[in-house]
Design a protein around this motif. Structure first.
Motif, short mmCIF file in Angstrom:
data_model
loop_
_atom_site.label_atom_id
_atom_site.label_comp_id
_atom_site.label_asym_id
_atom_site.label_seq_id
_atom_site.Cartn_x
_atom_site.Cartn_y
_atom_site.Cartn_z
N ALA A 175 1.29 1.87 -9.06
CA ALA A 175 -0.05 2.47 -9.07
C ALA A 175 -0.04 3.94 -8.65
CB ALA A 175 -0.99 1.67 -8.16
N LEU A 176 1.11 4.43 -8.17
CA LEU A 176 1.22 5.85 -7.82
C LEU A 176 1.62 6.71 -9.01
CD1 LEU A 176 2.93 5.76 -4.30
CD2 LEU A 176 0.52 5.63 -4.90
N THR A 177 1.78 6.11 -10.19
CA THR A 177 2.21 6.87 -11.37
C THR A 177 1.37 8.12 -11.61
OG1 THR A 177 3.03 4.83 -12.40
CG2 THR A 177 2.71 6.73 -13.83
N PRO A 178 0.03 8.05 -11.52
CA PRO A 178 -0.76 9.25 -11.79
C PRO A 178 -0.51 10.39 -10.80
CG PRO A 178 -2.15 7.30 -11.96
CD PRO A 178 -0.85 6.87 -11.34
N ASN A 207 0.82 -1.22 0.00
CA ASN A 207 0.00 0.00 0.00
C ASN A 207 0.85 1.27 0.00
OD1 ASN A 207 0.99 -0.29 2.63
ND2 ASN A 207 -0.81 0.60 3.57
N ARG A 208 1.98 1.24 -0.71
CA ARG A 208 2.87 2.40 -0.67
C ARG A 208 3.62 2.62 -1.98
NH1 ARG A 208 5.25 -1.13 4.00
NH2 ARG A 208 3.01 -1.50 3.94
N MET A 250 0.06 8.93 -0.37
CA MET A 250 -0.32 9.09 -1.77
C MET A 250 -1.28 8.00 -2.22
SD MET A 250 3.39 10.15 -3.36
CE MET A 250 2.84 10.07 -5.06
N GLN A 251 -1.01 6.76 -1.83
CA GLN A 251 -1.86 5.67 -2.32
C GLN A 251 -3.28 5.78 -1.79
OE1 GLN A 251 0.12 2.02 -3.06
NE2 GLN A 251 -1.66 0.77 -2.63
N ARG A 252 -3.44 6.37 -0.62
CA ARG A 252 -4.79 6.57 -0.08
C ARG A 252 -5.59 7.57 -0.92
NH1 ARG A 252 -4.44 7.90 6.19
NH2 ARG A 252 -6.71 7.65 6.03
N GLN A 253 -4.92 8.35 -1.73
CA GLN A 253 -5.59 9.34 -2.57
C GLN A 253 -6.17 8.71 -3.84
OE1 GLN A 253 -2.90 12.64 -3.30
NE2 GLN A 253 -2.13 12.54 -1.21
#
Length: 295
Positions: free
Chosen positions: A132-135, A106-107, A149-152
């Motif tokens: 998955a944080l690319t955007p 999750n990070r 960030m991932q929570r967003q």
């Protein structure tokens, strides 16, 4: 003060770290609760440092390994985050390889998960480890900011990103068209849900991942290898119902609960790591993929 060792740490500290790693505690709250265990010359700062990931000294396959071709690529995820970055790795000069999607926690795509992607390639696969944080700009270089960030991001949109990765790898010129998935924590849930969503998925290996609902479990056609840690009561609570659903729907599966190990036992960058369980589970993972993904 002598260096801390894993055996010096009470289980309650590991449980607190689990809450912290899963956004139930912020860093200040985590530090405050750790103060209860800062006794006998052990300081809060030393506990924080000990429990935090050590990426520098934990890499098992170097990024420039001469036997691998490993580099970042981008692929399209029309239903998810648009263009996604990922680490594509494969044995040098090899083609028509079975494929494996490697799904982070999750990070974001941190050094541990990149290393797992390279380990998978060393075992004879072409692997793709998406971020998955690319955007949002990609993994920020530390796990605290990565979790924030991932929570967003919407988790179902992230699921679409990994499904798109599956299709990208399946159609890659160096893949034999058979693709599996391995994921850790959040990635374990993604692995389970890819098995729900993709009837032609070759195999799924969720590590300590949250289980799908029973009605979704009934849709699974891929063989599953499920890996849990005995002390991970939070995730394990969902296993009995999941197993019942798998049996009721004749889903092919193997499940292992490794004794006396915590959530995250495969991650060799923190003291939750258990070498014996990690090595055995990984041997089982590679054997499972070789069984189900080869021509």
């Amino acid at each position: 003060m002598k260096p801390l060792k894993k055996e010096d740490i009470k289980q309650e500290v590991f449980d607190l770290y689990d809450d912290y790693a899963h956004n139930k505690l912020n860093r200040r709250q985590f530090a405050e609760k750790l103060s209860l265990y800062a006794i006998g010359g052990v300081t809060v700062s030393s506990l924080l440092s000990f429990m935090s990931p050590n990426y520098v000294d934990s890499i098992l396959v170097e990024p420039q390994d001469p036997n691998l071709e490993s580099d970042y690529i981008t692929y399209e995820s029309p239903k998810g985050g648009g263009t996604i970055k990922g680490l594509l790795s494969k044995p040098k000069g090899k083609t028509k390889l079975p494929g494996v999607i490697v799904v982070h926690e999750n990070r974001g795509l941190n050094p541990y998960v990149e290393d797992v992607g390279r380990r998978t390639a060393k075992a004879g696969f072409i692997s793709l480890a998406p971020d998955a944080l690319t955007p949002l700009g990609g993994y920020p270089g530390n796990d605290d900011d990565g979790r924030t960030m991932q929570r967003q991001r919407d988790r179902d949109e992230m699921l679409e990103d990994f499904i798109a990765a599956y299709h990208h790898l399946k159609n890659h010129k160096d893949c034999n068209g058979k693709v599996g998935v391995v994921g850790f924590c959040f990635g374990g849930w993604i692995s389970n849900m890819m098995a729900v969503r993709l009837p032609d998925l070759g195999a799924a290996v969720p590590y300590y991942g949250r289980q799908p609902e029973s009605e979704d479990a009934a849709k699974i056609e891929a063989p599953l290898l499920l890996q849990y840690g005995e002390l991970d009561t939070r995730v394990n609570a969902g296993w009995p119902a999941f197993e019942e659903a798998l049996k009721a729907n004749d889903v092919e599966y193997e499940a292992y609960i490794y004794p006396e190990v915590n959530h995250g036992f495969h991650n060799n960058t923190t003291p939750r790591y258990d070498k014996e369980a990690a090595n055995l589970s990984w041997e089982r993972t590679i054997a499972f993929f070789k069984k189900h993904l080869n021509d």
